[in-house]
Design a protein around this motif. Structure first.
Motif, short mmCIF file in Angstrom:
data_model
loop_
_atom_site.label_atom_id
_atom_site.label_comp_id
_atom_site.label_asym_id
_atom_site.label_seq_id
_atom_site.Cartn_x
_atom_site.Cartn_y
_atom_site.Cartn_z
N GLY A 1 0.81 -1.22 0.00
CA GLY A 1 0.00 0.00 0.00
C GLY A 1 0.84 1.27 0.00
O GLY A 1 0.37 2.33 -0.41
N LEU A 2 2.10 1.17 0.48
CA LEU A 2 2.98 2.34 0.52
C LEU A 2 3.70 2.56 -0.80
O LEU A 2 4.37 3.57 -0.99
N VAL A 3 3.58 1.60 -1.71
CA VAL A 3 4.29 1.67 -2.98
C VAL A 3 3.32 1.86 -4.14
O VAL A 3 3.57 2.64 -5.05
N GLY B 1 -1.57 5.72 1.31
CA GLY B 1 -0.21 5.31 1.67
C GLY B 1 0.87 6.12 0.98
O GLY B 1 2.05 5.77 1.04
N PRO C 1 1.67 6.46 -2.24
CA PRO C 1 2.45 5.60 -3.11
C PRO C 1 3.09 6.39 -4.24
O PRO C 1 2.73 7.55 -4.47
#
Lengths: 307, 271
Positions: free
Chosen positions: A72-74, A145, A147
Protein backbone atom coordinates in the motif's frame (compact mmCIF):
# COMPACT_ATOMS: atom_id res chain seq x y z
CA UNK A 1 7.53 2.10 -12.81
CA UNK A 2 5.48 -0.89 -13.87
CA UNK A 3 7.06 -3.50 -16.10
CA UNK A 4 5.13 -6.30 -17.73
CA UNK A 5 7.03 -8.93 -19.67
CA UNK A 6 5.38 -11.53 -21.88
CA UNK A 7 2.42 -12.00 -19.59
CA UNK A 8 -0.19 -14.51 -20.70
CA UNK A 9 -3.23 -15.88 -18.96
CA UNK A 10 -5.42 -18.65 -20.28
CA UNK A 11 -8.68 -20.06 -18.97
CA UNK A 12 -9.02 -23.48 -20.55
CA UNK A 13 -9.03 -22.83 -24.28
CA UNK A 14 -9.65 -19.11 -23.87
CA UNK A 15 -6.66 -16.78 -23.88
CA UNK A 16 -7.60 -13.67 -21.91
CA UNK A 17 -4.15 -12.10 -22.04
CA UNK A 18 -1.74 -13.10 -24.78
CA UNK A 19 1.97 -12.31 -24.50
CA UNK A 20 1.51 -8.77 -23.23
CA UNK A 21 4.57 -6.60 -22.61
CA UNK A 22 4.73 -2.91 -21.79
CA UNK A 23 6.10 -0.48 -19.25
CA UNK A 24 4.48 2.42 -17.47
CA UNK A 25 7.13 5.06 -16.87
CA UNK A 26 7.56 7.36 -13.86
CA UNK A 27 6.45 10.91 -14.48
CA UNK A 28 3.96 9.82 -17.10
CA UNK A 29 0.32 8.84 -17.27
CA UNK A 30 -0.06 5.63 -19.25
CA UNK A 31 -3.51 5.12 -20.71
CA UNK A 32 -4.56 1.50 -21.06
CA UNK A 33 -7.22 1.20 -23.72
CA UNK A 34 -9.30 -1.59 -25.11
CA UNK A 35 -12.85 -2.70 -25.78
CA UNK A 36 -14.83 -4.51 -23.10
CA UNK A 37 -13.39 -7.95 -22.44
CA UNK A 38 -10.10 -7.15 -24.18
CA UNK A 39 -8.03 -8.14 -21.16
CA UNK A 40 -7.44 -4.78 -19.43
CA UNK A 41 -8.79 -5.80 -16.04
CA UNK A 42 -7.16 -9.23 -16.14
CA UNK A 43 -3.80 -7.59 -16.91
CA UNK A 44 -4.27 -5.16 -14.01
CA UNK A 45 -5.22 -7.96 -11.63
CA UNK A 46 -2.11 -9.86 -12.69
CA UNK A 47 0.05 -6.81 -11.91
CA UNK A 48 -1.27 -6.66 -8.33
CA UNK A 49 -1.16 -10.42 -7.76
CA UNK A 50 -4.90 -11.09 -7.57
CA UNK A 51 -4.65 -13.31 -10.65
CA UNK A 52 -1.74 -15.60 -11.37
CA UNK A 53 -0.34 -15.27 -14.88
CA UNK A 54 -0.03 -18.52 -16.84
CA UNK A 55 3.38 -17.26 -17.96
CA UNK A 56 5.42 -14.07 -17.87
CA UNK A 57 6.26 -11.62 -15.11
CA UNK A 58 4.96 -8.31 -13.87
CA UNK A 59 6.95 -6.06 -11.53
CA UNK A 60 6.21 -2.82 -9.74
CA UNK A 61 9.13 -0.68 -8.58
CA UNK A 62 11.41 -3.55 -9.60
CA UNK A 63 9.69 -6.28 -7.60
CA UNK A 64 6.88 -8.71 -8.04
CA UNK A 65 3.86 -7.15 -6.33
CA UNK A 66 3.46 -10.06 -3.92
CA UNK A 67 7.07 -9.53 -2.76
CA UNK A 68 6.47 -5.92 -1.71
CA UNK A 69 6.71 -5.82 2.09
CA UNK A 70 3.92 -3.25 2.46
CA UNK A 71 2.42 -2.76 -0.99
CA UNK A 72 0.00 0.00 0.00
CA UNK A 73 2.98 2.34 0.52
CA UNK A 74 4.29 1.67 -2.98
CA UNK A 75 1.25 1.16 -5.18
CA UNK A 76 -2.19 2.71 -4.93
CA UNK A 77 -4.73 0.35 -6.45
CA UNK A 78 -8.33 0.93 -7.45
CA UNK A 79 -9.72 -1.93 -9.48
CA UNK A 80 -13.43 -1.78 -8.64
CA UNK A 81 -14.92 0.94 -6.49
CA UNK A 82 -17.96 -1.22 -5.76
CA UNK A 83 -15.90 -4.06 -4.31
CA UNK A 84 -16.35 -2.96 -0.70
CA UNK A 85 -18.28 -4.31 2.25
CA UNK A 86 -21.45 -2.25 1.87
CA UNK A 87 -22.09 -2.37 5.62
CA UNK A 88 -18.97 -0.34 6.45
CA UNK A 89 -18.82 3.43 6.54
CA UNK A 90 -16.50 5.23 4.17
CA UNK A 91 -14.36 6.36 7.09
CA UNK A 92 -14.10 2.80 8.38
CA UNK A 93 -12.91 1.51 5.01
CA UNK A 94 -10.15 4.12 5.00
CA UNK A 95 -9.33 3.26 8.60
CA UNK A 96 -8.84 -0.40 7.74
CA UNK A 97 -6.49 0.52 4.88
CA UNK A 98 -4.64 2.93 7.20
CA UNK A 99 -4.19 0.22 9.84
CA UNK A 100 -2.91 -2.38 7.39
CA UNK A 101 -0.33 0.13 6.18
CA UNK A 102 0.56 1.34 9.66
CA UNK A 103 -0.15 5.03 9.00
CA UNK A 104 -1.02 7.76 11.52
CA UNK A 105 -4.72 8.32 12.27
CA UNK A 106 -4.71 11.80 10.77
CA UNK A 107 -4.28 10.39 7.27
CA UNK A 108 -7.92 9.28 7.16
CA UNK A 109 -9.33 12.79 7.59
CA UNK A 110 -6.71 14.20 5.20
CA UNK A 111 -7.79 11.75 2.52
CA UNK A 112 -11.48 12.45 3.09
CA UNK A 113 -10.77 16.14 2.61
CA UNK A 114 -8.68 15.46 -0.49
CA UNK A 115 -11.48 13.57 -2.23
CA UNK A 116 -14.16 15.99 -0.96
CA UNK A 117 -16.17 13.53 1.10
CA UNK A 118 -17.80 15.48 3.92
CA UNK A 119 -17.70 14.16 7.51
CA UNK A 120 -21.41 13.33 7.22
CA UNK A 121 -20.85 11.38 4.01
CA UNK A 122 -17.87 9.60 5.51
CA UNK A 123 -20.06 8.41 8.39
CA UNK A 124 -22.61 6.87 6.04
CA UNK A 125 -22.44 3.26 4.98
CA UNK A 126 -21.09 2.53 1.52
CA UNK A 127 -24.40 0.85 0.68
CA UNK A 128 -25.86 4.38 0.45
CA UNK A 129 -23.04 5.79 -1.70
CA UNK A 130 -23.43 6.73 -5.33
CA UNK A 131 -20.93 5.26 -7.75
CA UNK A 132 -19.16 8.63 -7.90
CA UNK A 133 -18.77 8.66 -4.11
CA UNK A 134 -17.44 5.11 -4.20
CA UNK A 135 -14.89 6.17 -6.80
CA UNK A 136 -13.78 9.05 -4.58
CA UNK A 137 -13.47 6.69 -1.64
CA UNK A 138 -11.51 4.27 -3.82
CA UNK A 139 -9.14 7.06 -4.88
CA UNK A 140 -8.68 8.00 -1.22
CA UNK A 141 -7.85 4.37 -0.37
CA UNK A 142 -5.35 4.24 -3.23
CA UNK A 143 -3.61 7.47 -2.18
CA UNK A 144 -3.59 7.05 1.60
CA UNK A 145 -0.21 5.31 1.67
CA UNK A 146 1.41 8.06 -0.43
CA UNK A 147 2.45 5.60 -3.11
CA UNK A 148 4.65 6.39 -6.09
CA UNK A 149 2.60 4.24 -8.45
CA UNK A 150 -1.12 4.32 -9.17
CA UNK A 151 -3.08 1.55 -10.89
CA UNK A 152 -6.65 2.62 -11.63
CA UNK A 153 -9.28 0.67 -13.53
CA UNK A 154 -12.00 2.92 -14.99
CA UNK A 155 -11.69 5.54 -12.23
CA UNK A 156 -13.79 8.10 -14.08
CA UNK A 157 -16.85 5.82 -14.08
CA UNK A 158 -19.73 7.47 -12.28
CA UNK A 159 -17.96 10.77 -11.72
CA UNK A 160 -19.77 13.94 -12.74
CA UNK A 161 -18.03 16.39 -15.10
CA UNK A 162 -16.56 18.35 -12.17
CA UNK A 163 -15.36 15.07 -10.65
CA UNK A 164 -13.74 14.03 -13.90
CA UNK A 165 -11.92 17.36 -14.14
CA UNK A 166 -10.80 17.00 -10.53
CA UNK A 167 -9.50 13.49 -11.19
CA UNK A 168 -7.64 14.71 -14.27
CA UNK A 169 -5.88 17.41 -12.25
CA UNK A 170 -5.03 14.97 -9.50
CA UNK A 171 -3.47 12.43 -11.85
CA UNK A 172 -1.60 15.11 -13.80
CA UNK A 173 -0.18 16.49 -10.58
CA UNK A 174 0.72 13.00 -9.39
CA UNK A 175 2.64 12.24 -12.59
CA UNK A 176 4.29 15.66 -12.68
CA UNK A 177 5.75 14.91 -9.26
CA UNK A 178 7.40 11.83 -10.71
CA UNK A 179 4.67 9.29 -10.04
CA UNK A 180 3.72 6.45 -12.34
CA UNK A 181 0.08 6.22 -13.37
CA UNK A 182 -1.49 3.28 -15.20
CA UNK A 183 -5.05 4.15 -16.05
CA UNK A 184 -7.59 2.11 -17.94
CA UNK A 185 -10.67 3.58 -19.46
CA UNK A 186 -12.97 3.21 -22.39
CA UNK A 187 -13.68 6.95 -22.22
CA UNK A 188 -11.40 7.87 -25.09
CA UNK A 189 -11.72 11.59 -24.58
CA UNK A 190 -10.58 11.23 -20.97
CA UNK A 191 -7.57 9.19 -21.99
CA UNK A 192 -6.74 11.58 -24.81
CA UNK A 193 -6.71 14.54 -22.45
CA UNK A 194 -4.76 12.97 -19.61
CA UNK A 195 -2.47 10.28 -21.02
CA UNK A 196 1.15 10.76 -22.07
CA UNK A 197 1.58 7.20 -23.28
CA UNK A 198 -0.93 4.78 -24.71
CA UNK A 199 -1.19 1.01 -24.65
CA UNK A 200 -4.01 -0.43 -26.75
CA UNK A 201 -5.11 -4.00 -26.14
CA UNK A 202 -7.61 -6.07 -28.09
CA UNK A 203 -8.48 -9.74 -27.74
CA UNK A 204 -5.75 -10.05 -25.15
CA UNK A 205 -2.98 -8.74 -27.44
CA UNK A 206 -1.26 -5.37 -27.51
CA UNK A 207 -2.13 -3.78 -30.85
CA UNK A 208 -0.41 -0.44 -30.36
CA UNK A 209 1.75 1.30 -27.80
CA UNK A 210 3.89 4.39 -27.56
CA UNK A 211 3.79 8.08 -26.72
CA UNK A 212 0.39 9.61 -27.38
CA UNK A 213 1.95 12.38 -29.47
CA UNK A 214 3.66 9.82 -31.74
CA UNK A 215 0.60 7.63 -32.09
CA UNK A 216 -1.75 10.47 -32.85
CA UNK A 217 0.58 12.46 -35.08
CA UNK A 218 0.45 9.64 -37.56
CA UNK A 219 -3.31 9.67 -37.34
CA UNK A 220 -3.22 12.39 -39.97
CA UNK A 221 -5.07 15.52 -40.99
CA UNK A 222 -8.69 16.44 -41.28
CA UNK A 223 -9.66 18.57 -44.28
CA UNK A 224 -12.72 19.85 -46.06
CA UNK A 225 -12.52 20.64 -49.75
CA UNK A 226 -14.73 22.09 -52.51
CA UNK A 227 -14.14 18.92 -54.48
CA UNK A 228 -12.80 16.26 -52.18
CA UNK A 229 -12.53 13.59 -54.86
CA UNK A 230 -9.89 15.67 -56.63
CA UNK A 231 -7.97 16.06 -53.36
CA UNK A 232 -8.32 12.37 -52.53
CA UNK A 233 -6.91 11.41 -55.93
CA UNK A 234 -4.05 13.90 -55.62
CA UNK A 235 -3.23 12.49 -52.19
CA UNK A 236 -3.33 8.93 -53.47
CA UNK A 237 -1.00 9.89 -56.36
CA UNK A 238 1.46 11.02 -53.68
CA UNK A 239 1.00 7.79 -51.75
CA UNK A 240 -1.26 9.18 -49.02
CA UNK A 241 -4.41 7.23 -48.22
CA UNK A 242 -7.53 8.98 -47.00
CA UNK A 243 -11.06 8.25 -45.80
CA UNK A 244 -14.15 10.34 -46.60
CA UNK A 245 -15.76 11.96 -43.55
CA UNK A 246 -19.16 13.67 -43.65
CA UNK A 247 -20.29 15.44 -46.85
CA UNK A 248 -17.11 17.22 -47.89
CA UNK A 249 -14.50 16.09 -45.36
CA UNK A 250 -11.51 13.83 -45.70
CA UNK A 251 -9.25 12.19 -43.12
CA UNK A 252 -5.80 11.97 -44.70
CA UNK A 253 -3.06 9.80 -43.24
CA UNK A 254 -0.32 12.42 -43.40
CA UNK A 255 0.52 15.59 -41.49
CA UNK A 256 -1.07 18.91 -42.38
CA UNK A 257 2.07 20.32 -44.06
CA UNK A 258 2.25 17.45 -46.51
CA UNK A 259 -1.49 17.43 -47.21
CA UNK A 260 -1.48 21.22 -47.73
CA UNK A 261 1.38 21.01 -50.24
CA UNK A 262 -0.29 18.23 -52.19
CA UNK A 263 -3.60 20.09 -52.36
CA UNK A 264 -1.83 23.29 -53.38
CA UNK A 265 0.13 21.51 -56.11
CA UNK A 266 -3.10 19.95 -57.40
CA UNK A 267 -4.75 23.37 -57.40
CA UNK A 268 -7.63 22.07 -55.27
CA UNK A 269 -9.11 24.68 -52.91
CA UNK A 270 -9.42 23.59 -49.27
CA UNK A 271 -12.11 24.90 -46.93
CA UNK A 272 -10.40 23.65 -43.80
CA UNK A 273 -7.18 21.88 -42.84
CA UNK A 274 -6.18 20.86 -39.33
CA UNK A 275 -4.41 18.05 -37.48
CA UNK A 276 -6.90 15.26 -36.90
CA UNK A 277 -6.10 14.98 -33.21
CA UNK A 278 -9.69 15.20 -32.00
CA UNK A 279 -10.93 12.28 -33.95
CA UNK A 280 -7.53 10.66 -34.09
CA UNK A 281 -7.70 8.56 -30.96
CA UNK A 282 -11.20 7.35 -31.63
CA UNK A 283 -10.37 6.58 -35.23
CA UNK A 284 -7.20 4.82 -34.23
CA UNK A 285 -8.91 2.91 -31.47
CA UNK A 286 -11.75 1.66 -33.65
CA UNK A 287 -9.42 0.76 -36.50
CA UNK A 288 -6.97 -1.08 -34.30
CA UNK A 289 -9.49 -2.97 -32.25
CA UNK A 290 -11.57 -4.01 -35.23
CA UNK A 291 -8.59 -5.36 -37.09
CA UNK A 292 -7.04 -7.98 -34.92
CA UNK A 293 -8.65 -10.71 -36.96
CA UNK A 294 -8.04 -9.21 -40.36
CA UNK A 295 -4.43 -8.21 -40.60
CA UNK A 296 -4.71 -7.72 -44.36
CA UNK A 297 -6.12 -4.22 -43.90
CA UNK A 298 -3.26 -3.15 -41.68
CA UNK A 299 -2.09 -0.72 -44.37
CA UNK A 300 -4.49 1.84 -42.98
CA UNK A 301 -3.05 1.57 -39.48
CA UNK A 302 -1.05 4.53 -38.26
CA UNK A 303 2.58 4.20 -39.18
CA UNK A 304 4.83 2.95 -36.44
CA UNK A 305 1.92 2.36 -34.13
CA UNK A 306 1.66 -1.36 -34.54
CA UNK A 307 3.43 -3.26 -31.84
CA UNK B 1 11.40 6.54 3.15
CA UNK B 2 9.45 8.84 5.37
CA UNK B 3 6.21 6.95 5.30
CA UNK B 4 5.20 8.17 8.71
CA UNK B 5 5.68 11.78 7.69
CA UNK B 6 2.63 13.52 9.09
CA UNK B 7 2.91 16.75 7.16
CA UNK B 8 -0.24 17.08 5.11
CA UNK B 9 0.78 15.96 1.67
CA UNK B 10 -2.54 15.73 -0.11
CA UNK B 11 -1.18 13.97 -3.15
CA UNK B 12 1.57 11.41 -3.27
CA UNK B 13 5.09 12.64 -3.28
CA UNK B 14 5.39 10.70 -6.47
CA UNK B 15 8.58 8.77 -6.04
CA UNK B 16 8.92 5.17 -6.98
CA UNK B 17 10.05 4.74 -3.40
CA UNK B 18 12.92 2.83 -1.90
CA UNK B 19 10.90 -0.27 -1.34
CA UNK B 20 13.64 -2.05 0.55
CA UNK B 21 13.26 0.26 3.55
CA UNK B 22 9.65 -0.75 4.09
CA UNK B 23 9.16 -3.24 6.85
CA UNK B 24 6.81 -6.14 6.31
CA UNK B 25 3.36 -5.70 7.81
CA UNK B 26 3.60 -7.30 11.27
CA UNK B 27 1.25 -10.22 11.96
CA UNK B 28 -0.08 -8.47 15.07
CA UNK B 29 -1.34 -5.59 12.95
CA UNK B 30 -3.13 -7.92 10.55
CA UNK B 31 -4.76 -9.74 13.47
CA UNK B 32 -6.02 -6.59 15.18
CA UNK B 33 -7.30 -5.19 11.89
CA UNK B 34 -9.11 -8.42 11.06
CA UNK B 35 -10.55 -8.41 14.57
CA UNK B 36 -11.85 -4.91 13.97
CA UNK B 37 -13.43 -6.02 10.70
CA UNK B 38 -15.52 -8.57 12.61
CA UNK B 39 -17.29 -5.78 14.50
CA UNK B 40 -17.33 -2.75 12.23
CA UNK B 41 -20.36 -3.65 10.12
CA UNK B 42 -23.93 -3.53 11.29
CA UNK B 43 -24.39 -7.28 10.80
CA UNK B 44 -21.13 -8.06 12.54
CA UNK B 45 -22.00 -5.79 15.45
CA UNK B 46 -25.46 -7.28 15.96
CA UNK B 47 -24.17 -10.81 15.65
CA UNK B 48 -21.80 -10.11 18.52
CA UNK B 49 -24.45 -8.23 20.44
CA UNK B 50 -26.88 -11.12 19.95
CA UNK B 51 -24.60 -13.35 22.00
CA UNK B 52 -24.87 -11.02 24.99
CA UNK B 53 -28.62 -10.60 24.54
CA UNK B 54 -29.19 -14.35 24.17
CA UNK B 55 -27.04 -15.02 27.24
CA UNK B 56 -29.20 -12.68 29.33
CA UNK B 57 -32.44 -14.15 27.94
CA UNK B 58 -31.23 -17.70 28.58
CA UNK B 59 -30.30 -16.83 32.18
CA UNK B 60 -33.67 -15.19 32.71
CA UNK B 61 -35.40 -18.29 31.31
CA UNK B 62 -33.54 -20.59 33.71
CA UNK B 63 -34.46 -18.35 36.65
CA UNK B 64 -38.11 -18.19 35.53
CA UNK B 65 -38.76 -21.79 34.58
CA UNK B 66 -36.26 -23.96 36.43
CA UNK B 67 -37.18 -25.84 39.63
CA UNK B 68 -35.13 -25.04 42.72
CA UNK B 69 -33.27 -28.32 42.42
CA UNK B 70 -32.56 -27.71 38.74
CA UNK B 71 -31.12 -24.25 39.31
CA UNK B 72 -27.41 -25.06 39.21
CA UNK B 73 -24.44 -23.39 37.61
CA UNK B 74 -24.26 -26.07 34.93
CA UNK B 75 -27.94 -25.45 34.07
CA UNK B 76 -27.13 -21.79 33.46
CA UNK B 77 -23.97 -22.61 31.55
CA UNK B 78 -25.81 -25.10 29.31
CA UNK B 79 -28.68 -22.70 28.58
CA UNK B 80 -26.32 -19.85 27.73
CA UNK B 81 -23.93 -22.08 25.87
CA UNK B 82 -26.41 -23.42 23.35
CA UNK B 83 -27.07 -20.21 21.38
CA UNK B 84 -23.35 -19.48 21.50
CA UNK B 85 -22.50 -22.77 19.82
CA UNK B 86 -24.74 -21.69 16.94
CA UNK B 87 -23.69 -18.04 16.66
CA UNK B 88 -19.91 -18.42 17.00
CA UNK B 89 -19.46 -20.55 13.86
CA UNK B 90 -21.58 -18.09 11.90
CA UNK B 91 -19.31 -15.25 13.04
CA UNK B 92 -16.31 -17.27 11.87
CA UNK B 93 -17.98 -18.10 8.54
CA UNK B 94 -18.82 -14.46 7.79
CA UNK B 95 -15.36 -13.21 8.72
CA UNK B 96 -14.00 -15.33 5.87
CA UNK B 97 -16.78 -15.37 3.30
CA UNK B 98 -17.49 -11.62 3.36
CA UNK B 99 -14.17 -11.07 1.58
CA UNK B 100 -15.71 -12.90 -1.37
CA UNK B 101 -19.44 -12.28 -1.12
CA UNK B 102 -18.90 -8.56 -0.38
CA UNK B 103 -15.81 -8.53 -2.62
CA UNK B 104 -13.79 -6.62 -0.03
CA UNK B 105 -11.07 -9.23 -0.64
CA UNK B 106 -10.09 -7.18 -3.65
CA UNK B 107 -8.74 -4.54 -1.24
CA UNK B 108 -7.65 -6.88 1.56
CA UNK B 109 -5.56 -9.14 -0.66
CA UNK B 110 -4.12 -6.15 -2.48
CA UNK B 111 -2.94 -4.57 0.77
CA UNK B 112 -1.75 -7.92 2.17
CA UNK B 113 -0.86 -10.06 -0.85
CA UNK B 114 0.16 -13.07 1.24
CA UNK B 115 -3.32 -14.51 1.61
CA UNK B 116 -2.28 -17.23 4.03
CA UNK B 117 -1.33 -14.48 6.51
CA UNK B 118 -4.77 -12.90 6.17
CA UNK B 119 -6.50 -16.25 6.70
CA UNK B 120 -4.24 -17.07 9.67
CA UNK B 121 -4.97 -13.64 11.20
CA UNK B 122 -8.69 -14.23 10.79
CA UNK B 123 -8.36 -17.63 12.47
CA UNK B 124 -6.51 -16.11 15.44
CA UNK B 125 -9.04 -13.29 15.74
CA UNK B 126 -11.97 -15.75 15.57
CA UNK B 127 -10.50 -18.05 18.23
CA UNK B 128 -9.83 -15.02 20.42
CA UNK B 129 -13.42 -13.89 20.05
CA UNK B 130 -14.66 -17.42 20.83
CA UNK B 131 -12.64 -17.70 24.03
CA UNK B 132 -13.62 -14.22 25.20
CA UNK B 133 -17.28 -14.91 24.43
CA UNK B 134 -17.38 -18.18 26.37
CA UNK B 135 -15.60 -16.66 29.35
CA UNK B 136 -18.18 -13.90 29.26
CA UNK B 137 -20.93 -16.52 29.10
CA UNK B 138 -19.50 -18.25 32.17
CA UNK B 139 -19.54 -14.91 33.96
CA UNK B 140 -23.15 -14.20 32.95
CA UNK B 141 -24.07 -17.72 34.05
CA UNK B 142 -22.41 -17.21 37.43
CA UNK B 143 -24.28 -13.95 37.84
CA UNK B 144 -27.52 -15.67 36.88
CA UNK B 145 -26.84 -18.45 39.35
CA UNK B 146 -26.27 -15.99 42.19
CA UNK B 147 -29.29 -13.84 41.29
CA UNK B 148 -31.55 -16.84 40.62
CA UNK B 149 -30.76 -18.68 43.82
CA UNK B 150 -31.06 -15.47 45.83
CA UNK B 151 -34.55 -14.88 44.43
CA UNK B 152 -35.48 -18.52 45.14
CA UNK B 153 -33.90 -18.27 48.58
CA UNK B 154 -31.65 -21.33 48.16
CA UNK B 155 -27.93 -21.99 48.29
CA UNK B 156 -26.19 -21.65 44.88
CA UNK B 157 -24.82 -24.93 43.48
CA UNK B 158 -21.44 -24.65 41.70
CA UNK B 159 -21.29 -27.93 39.82
CA UNK B 160 -18.87 -27.16 37.00
CA UNK B 161 -15.22 -28.08 37.46
CA UNK B 162 -12.48 -25.91 36.03
CA UNK B 163 -11.37 -28.74 33.75
CA UNK B 164 -14.91 -29.16 32.47
CA UNK B 165 -15.06 -25.41 31.78
CA UNK B 166 -11.83 -25.78 29.83
CA UNK B 167 -13.21 -28.63 27.72
CA UNK B 168 -16.36 -26.60 27.04
CA UNK B 169 -14.16 -23.76 25.77
CA UNK B 170 -12.33 -26.27 23.59
CA UNK B 171 -15.60 -27.69 22.22
CA UNK B 172 -16.77 -24.21 21.24
CA UNK B 173 -13.45 -23.35 19.65
CA UNK B 174 -13.64 -26.55 17.61
CA UNK B 175 -17.20 -25.71 16.55
CA UNK B 176 -16.09 -22.24 15.51
CA UNK B 177 -13.15 -23.65 13.59
CA UNK B 178 -15.51 -25.95 11.69
CA UNK B 179 -17.42 -22.83 10.62
CA UNK B 180 -14.13 -21.14 9.73
CA UNK B 181 -13.03 -24.15 7.70
CA UNK B 182 -16.35 -24.22 5.81
CA UNK B 183 -15.96 -20.49 5.11
CA UNK B 184 -12.50 -21.09 3.62
CA UNK B 185 -13.62 -24.10 1.60
CA UNK B 186 -16.94 -22.76 0.31
CA UNK B 187 -16.24 -18.97 0.28
CA UNK B 188 -19.92 -18.09 0.09
CA UNK B 189 -21.87 -16.95 3.14
CA UNK B 190 -25.10 -18.82 2.39
CA UNK B 191 -23.33 -21.95 1.19
CA UNK B 192 -21.05 -22.11 4.22
CA UNK B 193 -23.91 -21.62 6.68
CA UNK B 194 -25.91 -24.40 5.00
CA UNK B 195 -22.74 -26.48 5.07
CA UNK B 196 -22.42 -25.85 8.78
CA UNK B 197 -25.91 -27.16 9.50
CA UNK B 198 -25.25 -30.21 7.35
CA UNK B 199 -22.04 -30.74 9.32
CA UNK B 200 -23.56 -30.33 12.76
CA UNK B 201 -27.03 -31.87 12.31
CA UNK B 202 -27.26 -34.04 9.21
CA UNK B 203 -23.94 -35.87 9.42
CA UNK B 204 -24.30 -36.84 13.12
CA UNK B 205 -27.79 -38.18 12.43
CA UNK B 206 -26.52 -40.23 9.51
CA UNK B 207 -23.70 -41.47 11.69
CA UNK B 208 -26.12 -42.66 14.37
CA UNK B 209 -28.31 -44.37 11.77
CA UNK B 210 -25.34 -46.02 10.19
CA UNK B 211 -23.99 -47.20 13.53
CA UNK B 212 -27.33 -48.71 14.54
CA UNK B 213 -27.78 -50.61 11.31
CA UNK B 214 -24.24 -51.50 10.28
CA UNK B 215 -22.08 -53.48 12.65
CA UNK B 216 -18.82 -52.60 10.92
CA UNK B 217 -19.42 -48.87 11.50
CA UNK B 218 -20.29 -49.26 15.18
CA UNK B 219 -16.64 -49.58 16.23
CA UNK B 220 -15.55 -46.90 13.80
CA UNK B 221 -18.12 -44.32 14.87
CA UNK B 222 -16.18 -42.80 17.77
CA UNK B 223 -13.24 -42.20 15.42
CA UNK B 224 -15.28 -40.98 12.47
CA UNK B 225 -18.07 -38.97 14.09
CA UNK B 226 -16.77 -35.48 14.88
CA UNK B 227 -19.89 -34.38 16.77
CA UNK B 228 -19.89 -37.57 18.83
CA UNK B 229 -16.24 -36.99 19.74
CA UNK B 230 -16.96 -33.37 20.65
CA UNK B 231 -19.85 -34.44 22.87
CA UNK B 232 -17.44 -35.82 25.46
CA UNK B 233 -15.91 -32.35 25.82
CA UNK B 234 -19.23 -30.87 26.93
CA UNK B 235 -19.86 -33.74 29.37
CA UNK B 236 -16.60 -33.09 31.14
CA UNK B 237 -14.50 -36.17 31.84
CA UNK B 238 -12.52 -37.13 28.77
CA UNK B 239 -10.55 -40.39 28.74
CA UNK B 240 -7.28 -40.84 26.90
CA UNK B 241 -9.06 -42.88 24.27
CA UNK B 242 -11.69 -40.20 23.80
CA UNK B 243 -8.93 -37.66 23.25
CA UNK B 244 -7.61 -39.99 20.56
CA UNK B 245 -11.07 -40.23 19.01
CA UNK B 246 -11.32 -36.45 19.01
CA UNK B 247 -7.88 -36.07 17.49
CA UNK B 248 -8.58 -38.48 14.63
CA UNK B 249 -12.03 -37.03 13.93
CA UNK B 250 -10.57 -33.48 13.94
CA UNK B 251 -7.96 -34.44 11.38
CA UNK B 252 -10.57 -35.99 9.11
CA UNK B 253 -13.31 -33.37 9.42
CA UNK B 254 -11.37 -30.19 10.19
CA UNK B 255 -7.65 -30.21 9.39
CA UNK B 256 -7.81 -32.06 6.08
CA UNK B 257 -10.54 -29.93 4.45
CA UNK B 258 -8.99 -26.77 5.90
CA UNK B 259 -5.64 -27.61 4.32
CA UNK B 260 -7.26 -28.25 0.95
CA UNK B 261 -9.31 -25.03 1.24
CA UNK B 262 -6.22 -22.98 2.11
CA UNK B 263 -4.31 -24.34 -0.86
CA UNK B 264 -7.18 -23.29 -3.13
CA UNK B 265 -7.62 -19.84 -1.55
CA UNK B 266 -3.95 -18.97 -1.94
CA UNK B 267 -4.06 -19.70 -5.68
CA UNK B 268 -7.61 -18.72 -6.55
CA UNK B 269 -8.34 -15.63 -8.56
CA UNK B 270 -9.84 -12.74 -6.59
CA UNK B 271 -12.44 -10.92 -8.66
Amino acid sequence: MITIESVSRTYGDFTAVDDVSFTAQPGRVTGFLGPNGAGKSTTMRIIVGLTQPTSGTATVAGRRYVDLPNPGLVVGVLLDASAQHTGRTGREILTIARRFMGLPRSRVEEMLALVSLTPQEASRRVRDYSLGMRQRLGIATALIGEPGVLILDEPANGLDPAGIRWMRGLLRDFADRGGTVLLSSHLLHEIEVIADDLVVIDNGRIVAQGAKSDLLRSAGSMLRALDRDVVAQALLDSGVTSTPVGTDGLLAHADTAKVGKIAFAAGAPLLELRPADGTGLEEMFLELTAQTQRDTTSDSQPEGAVA
Amino acid sequence: MTTLDTTPAPVARGTTGSVTTHRAIPMSRIITTELRKMFDTRSGFWLMASIGILALLASAAVIAFSSDAGMTYSAFATAIGYPITVVLPIIAILSVTSEWSQRSGLTTFTLVPDRSRVIAAKAVACVGVAIATILLAFAVGALGNVVGTTIAGIEPVWDLTVSNMATIVLANVLGLLVGFMLGVVIRSSAGAIVGYFVYSFLLPTLSVLLASSQAWFRDLQPWMDFKYAQGTLIDGTVTIQQWEHLGVASVIWLLFPLTVGLAVVVRAEVK
